[in-house]
Design a protein around this motif. Structure first.
Motif, PDB file in Angstrom:
ATOM      1  N   LEU A  54      34.656  21.106 -36.445  1.00 31.36           N
ATOM      2  CA  LEU A  54      35.896  21.294 -35.711  1.00 31.36           C
ATOM      3  C   LEU A  54      35.729  20.880 -34.253  1.00 31.36           C
ATOM      4  O   LEU A  54      34.670  21.068 -33.650  1.00 31.36           O
ATOM      5  CB  LEU A  54      36.331  22.755 -35.777  1.00 31.36           C
ATOM      6  CG  LEU A  54      36.425  23.391 -37.180  1.00 31.36           C
ATOM      7  CD1 LEU A  54      36.936  24.817 -37.071  1.00 31.36           C
ATOM      8  CD2 LEU A  54      37.323  22.563 -38.093  1.00 31.36           C
ATOM      9  N   ALA A  55      36.797  20.326 -33.691  1.00 29.15           N
ATOM     10  CA  ALA A  55      36.792  19.988 -32.271  1.00 29.15           C
ATOM     11  C   ALA A  55      36.751  21.261 -31.448  1.00 29.15           C
ATOM     12  O   ALA A  55      37.115  22.351 -31.924  1.00 29.15           O
ATOM     13  CB  ALA A  55      38.030  19.160 -31.929  1.00 29.15           C
ATOM     14  N   ASN A  56      36.293  21.130 -30.212  1.00 30.05           N
ATOM     15  CA  ASN A  56      36.236  22.299 -29.333  1.00 30.05           C
ATOM     16  C   ASN A  56      37.635  22.850 -29.089  1.00 30.05           C
ATOM     17  O   ASN A  56      38.602  22.101 -28.971  1.00 30.05           O
ATOM     18  CB  ASN A  56      35.579  21.938 -28.001  1.00 30.05           C
ATOM     19  CG  ASN A  56      34.132  21.524 -28.166  1.00 30.05           C
ATOM     20  OD1 ASN A  56      33.452  22.006 -29.056  1.00 30.05           O
ATOM     21  ND2 ASN A  56      33.665  20.634 -27.305  1.00 30.05           N
ATOM     22  N   GLY A  57      37.728  24.169 -28.994  1.00 31.81           N
ATOM     23  CA  GLY A  57      39.014  24.802 -28.739  1.00 31.81           C
ATOM     24  C   GLY A  57      38.895  26.309 -28.733  1.00 31.81           C
ATOM     25  O   GLY A  57      37.841  26.864 -29.048  1.00 31.81           O
ATOM     26  N   ASP A  58      39.975  26.968 -28.355  1.00 31.92           N
ATOM     27  CA  ASP A  58      39.951  28.431 -28.349  1.00 31.92           C
ATOM     28  C   ASP A  58      40.077  28.942 -29.773  1.00 31.92           C
ATOM     29  O   ASP A  58      40.248  28.187 -30.734  1.00 31.92           O
ATOM     30  CB  ASP A  58      41.053  28.990 -27.448  1.00 31.92           C
ATOM     31  CG  ASP A  58      42.446  28.473 -27.832  1.00 31.92           C
ATOM     32  OD1 ASP A  58      42.643  28.104 -29.020  1.00 31.92           O
ATOM     33  OD2 ASP A  58      43.312  28.407 -26.954  1.00 31.92           O
ATOM     34  N   GLN A  59      40.020  30.271 -29.927  1.00 29.71           N
ATOM     35  CA  GLN A  59      40.033  30.866 -31.263  1.00 29.71           C
ATOM     36  C   GLN A  59      41.325  30.559 -32.008  1.00 29.71           C
ATOM     37  O   GLN A  59      41.310  30.315 -33.226  1.00 29.71           O
ATOM     38  CB  GLN A  59      39.832  32.383 -31.167  1.00 29.71           C
ATOM     39  CG  GLN A  59      39.617  33.072 -32.508  1.00 29.71           C
ATOM     40  CD  GLN A  59      38.433  32.521 -33.264  1.00 29.71           C
ATOM     41  OE1 GLN A  59      37.340  32.394 -32.695  1.00 29.71           O
ATOM     42  NE2 GLN A  59      38.613  32.178 -34.532  1.00 29.71           N
ATOM     43  N   GLY A 118      30.599  23.961 -27.283  1.00 29.16           N
ATOM     44  CA  GLY A 118      30.038  22.865 -26.508  1.00 29.16           C
ATOM     45  C   GLY A 118      30.290  21.531 -27.169  1.00 29.16           C
ATOM     46  O   GLY A 118      30.941  21.425 -28.207  1.00 29.16           O
ATOM     47  N   ASP A 119      29.729  20.483 -26.557  1.00 24.95           N
ATOM     48  CA  ASP A 119      29.941  19.126 -27.048  1.00 24.95           C
ATOM     49  C   ASP A 119      28.916  18.778 -28.112  1.00 24.95           C
ATOM     50  O   ASP A 119      28.048  19.571 -28.459  1.00 24.95           O
ATOM     51  CB  ASP A 119      29.858  18.135 -25.886  1.00 24.95           C
ATOM     52  CG  ASP A 119      30.698  16.882 -26.139  1.00 24.95           C
ATOM     53  OD1 ASP A 119      31.103  16.686 -27.295  1.00 24.95           O
ATOM     54  OD2 ASP A 119      30.933  16.121 -25.186  1.00 24.95           O
ATOM     55  N   ASP A 178      41.470  28.676 -35.602  1.00 24.07           N
ATOM     56  CA  ASP A 178      42.140  29.287 -36.761  1.00 24.07           C
ATOM     57  C   ASP A 178      43.177  28.331 -37.350  1.00 24.07           C
ATOM     58  O   ASP A 178      43.327  28.233 -38.582  1.00 24.07           O
ATOM     59  CB  ASP A 178      42.815  30.602 -36.351  1.00 24.07           C
ATOM     60  CG  ASP A 178      41.804  31.696 -36.024  1.00 24.07           C
ATOM     61  OD1 ASP A 178      40.627  31.553 -36.436  1.00 24.07           O
ATOM     62  OD2 ASP A 178      42.179  32.661 -35.342  1.00 24.07           O
ATOM     63  N   GLU A 179      43.896  27.618 -36.482  1.00 22.26           N
ATOM     64  CA  GLU A 179      44.906  26.671 -36.952  1.00 22.26           C
ATOM     65  C   GLU A 179      44.257  25.518 -37.717  1.00 22.26           C
ATOM     66  O   GLU A 179      44.758  25.096 -38.775  1.00 22.26           O
ATOM     67  CB  GLU A 179      45.697  26.139 -35.762  1.00 22.26           C
ATOM     68  CG  GLU A 179      46.820  25.194 -36.164  1.00 22.26           C
ATOM     69  CD  GLU A 179      47.593  24.671 -34.965  1.00 22.26           C
ATOM     70  OE1 GLU A 179      48.452  23.797 -35.167  1.00 22.26           O
ATOM     71  OE2 GLU A 179      47.324  25.132 -33.837  1.00 22.26           O
TER      72      GLU A 179
END
Length: 495
Positions: free
Chosen positions: A438-443, A475-476, A447-448
């Motif tokens: 998954l790409a970096n992102g918030d929770q 992180g990356d 979830d989406e």
């Protein structure tokens, strides 16, 4: 990104790619303490053999190793006979400049000259990244260092021109270091080899690895380096651009070729019978005016090539066996590379012409077993993408019969990404594992993305037992130069 920011980023990339000393040193050494905790108990170190003492001295920072000569005549003998390991970052001092701590490049330059002149023994490893090279070149110190290194039989050399400018010419003396096994050069103008003899001349009989970092060098000089290094196994071009002349690879020993943040107008694998790995990595696109810089990758004779990537349709134009590969190219044995087992692609799934190249790239490599796809985010959209495109794609031999593992990196949950993953599951009969990173992102965004991946659980799968694994990573990407060029790592693109 402004010019200053580009320069700083280039310096950062180069420094992260340089080989580290054989013994990492942090800070100065501490005085010997006896087991009882005090300084008494007898001089146990003096009872050790010269070979053991030499091993100890070799692991000290150079300035501390040199200080051992004050202990006794024996220590002076040990220091003189110990193969020198010199990293000038151990010598770096700072001075206060109006409240800011800045490095004193001149002091390091003088100290390096002192260390090299005082140590008359063999030289193992030298890494110079903190010297004032423009001054060292002007006053003859750089030429003197290279002569001392040649006399000491230096094995591994890292020579970086800092601070800038990059217009400092590298002395021709660098071609006299016949003992070298590893050579990394940064921010130099490489000496012109046009007048030097070609043919069977061997300049670097022991050289196994070379890295050219942001170094101005002509294609003919690269050709010269390859020709005069008969056991060379790794060649790396780091943060360099070759706008005009094609870079032609002719080497019967080369096993790994890395273009890291580097581009050539043409990269031509003319004769490379032992080449196993071709690494192409770009984190940004280069522009000439308002036009994206493109690079032709020409694969001629590379019968042992097993690892290739990242191919990018937006940057790379592939040519195999004299045929320029396009989305409509008809596949024949002459324009395929059957030796490739691990293939990595970097795709912009929103751009139609790039997506149309993906099946063609796969057909060029009919025996691929592991496929890595890095989804590159873009705001532009060139042509409306039809999600039914994948339903109309014809037969792809490697996907239907060979591929056992697919890794899809930087998944953002877009419909065009899901359409490709669905296509893989429906076609890959030998698939054992599909990994979606998954790409970096918030929770909430994670979830989406996971919710969207659930739609793949209802896909009719060609393989009986595929494992679908979704990975959320902080992180990356862990993709870095050392891993990419490490031949002991079977799959350099693996997480």
């Amino acid at each position: 990104m402004g010019t200053a920011a580009v320069v700083e980023d280039t310096i950062r990339v180069v420094l992260t790619c340089l080989p580290a000393p054989p013994f990492r040193t942090t800070g100065s050494s501490r005085p010997y303490q006896s087991p009882s905790g005090g300084g008494g108990g007898g001089d146990r170190i003096s009872r050790l053999s010269d070979a053991v003492l030499s091993n100890i001295v070799a692991r000290l920072p150079a300035k501390d190793a040199a200080r051992t000569t004050a202990l006794s005549r024996r220590w002076r003998r040990v220091w003189a006979s110990t193969p020198l390991v010199l990293d000038d970052s151990d010598l770096l001092v700072f001075h206060d400049d109006g409240g800011c701590s800045t490095p004193n490049w001149l002091a390091v330059t003088d100290t390096v000259s002192h260390v090299l002149s005082s140590h008359r023994g063999p030289i193992r490893f030298v890494r110079l990244t903190c010297c004032y090279m423009a001054l060292a070149s002007h006053n003859g110190a750089l030429q003197y260092w290279l002569r001392v290194l040649a006399a000491g039989g230096v094995e591994d050399l890292v020579l970086v021109n800092r601070p800038l400018p990059t217009s400092v010419g590298l002395p021709i003396d660098v071609l006299h270091l016949a003992s070298l096994r590893t050579l990394y050069l940064g921010f130099w103008c490489f000496p012109d080899t046009a007048a030097l003899p070609r043919g069977r001349a061997t300049v670097f009989p022991c050289l196994q690895e070379i890295g050219l970092c942001a170094t101005v060098i002509h294609a003919r000089d690269i050709d010269y380096l390859l020709a005069c290094s008969p056991v060379l196994e790794k060649f790396a071009s780091i943060t360099s651009i070759y706008f005009t002349d094609p870079v032609r690879i002719r080497s019967c020993s080369l096993r790994c070729l890395v273009f890291w943040e580097s581009l050539a107008n043409e990269l031509d694998l003319v004769v490379a019978p032992r080449l196993q790995r071709l690494i192409l990595w770009q984190s940004r696109q280069w522009m000439i005016g308002s036009v994206h810089f493109r690079s032709r990758i020409r694969i001629g004779s590379a019968t042992e090539l097993k690892v290739l990537g990242y191919l990018e349709p937006s940057i790379h134009q592939l040519e195999i066996g004299g045929t320029i590969i396009d989305s409509g190219t008809k596949m024949t044995p002459s324009n395929m590379v059957p030796s490739v087992k691990i293939l990595a692609l970097k795709m912009q799934f929103r751009i139609r012409k790039e997506v149309k190249m993906l099946p063609t790239f796969l057909r060029c490599f009919p025996n691929v077993e592991t496929l890595h796809v890095l989804s590159h985010e873009t705001d532009e959209q060139n042509g409306k993408f039809n999600l039914k495109f994948w339903e109309e794609v014809g037969s792809i031999s490697c996907l239907e019969t060979r591929i056992t593992k697919v890794v899809f990196d930087k998944f953002r949950g877009e419909r065009c990404e899901l359409a490709f993953l669905k296509f893989v599951l429906e076609r890959a009969e030998s698939l054992l594992k599909l990994v979606v990173v998954l790409a970096n992102g918030d929770q909430a965004s994670v979830d989406e993305m996971l919710a969207k991946l659930k739609s793949l659980t209802t896909v009719k799968r060609a393989s009986d037992f595929p494992t679908l694994l979704a990975v959320a990573r902080e992180g990356d990407s862990a993709w870095y130069f050392e891993r990419a060029s490490d031949l002991s790592v079977t799959d350099p693109f693996n997480l």
